[in-house]
Design an enzyme around this catalytic site. Structure first.
Site: not given
Ligand code: 5GP
Length: 126
Positions: A39, A105-106, A110, A112
């Site tokens: 991350d 957010e993405v 995914h 974690h």
């Molecule tokens: P979410 O909130 O969607 O569960 O987690 C998204 C995660 O993706 C966050 O922990 C954020 O730091 C990580 N993240 C977002 N953009 C990127 C990126 O471009 N590269 C990497 N390695 N992690 C990312």
């Protein structure tokens, strides 16, 4: 901004670009079904993301539409990454955020993997 997990898959999302190698990542594992990378903004000493290679927006999308092979391959990959990082004996945490209340957010599924220290309460109490 949290994503809407009911929208169709967006091929322009950042993890799709990471899968294609269009955006660099710190890769830690790859097989037929999954790709894992560190991350970019770690929330623990170990904070690794594991994504399926298929086009799935969220856990909801994946659990509904993925084949049994894809699901087995992805779940095994998550376990393999955690084992490779030596996390089984000390313990670790898995997390998948889905949609607004989950804080996703993405829009590419995914999981974690958090570890490397005691992680505290499961969820922030307000
Ligand atoms: P979410 O909130 O969607 O569960 O987690 C998204 C995660 O993706 C966050 O922990 C954020 O730091 C990580 N993240 C977002 N953009 C990127 C990126 O471009 N590269 C990497 N390695 N992690 C990312």
């Amino acid at each position: 901004m949290p994503i809407d997990p009911t929208l169709p898959y967006d091929d322009e999302n950042i993890f799709a670009k990471i899968l294609l190698g269009e955006i660099p990542s710190n890769k830690v594992y790859e097989d037929e079904w999954a790709f894992a990378f560190e991350d970019i903004n770690p929330q623990a000493e170990i904070h690794t993301l594991v994504i399926p290679k298929g086009r799935y927006v969220s856990w909801d999308d994946f659990s509904t539409k993925a084949s049994a092979e894809e699901i087995a391959g992805f779940v095994r990959a998550v376990g393999e990454v955690a084992r490779a990082k030596g996390l089984v004996e000390p313990g670790y945490r898995l997390l998948a955020n889905i949609g607004a209340h989950g804080g996703q957010e993405v829009p590419h599924l995914h999981v974690h993997i958090f570890g490397g220290r005691p992680l505290g309460p499961m969820i922030l109490r307000r």
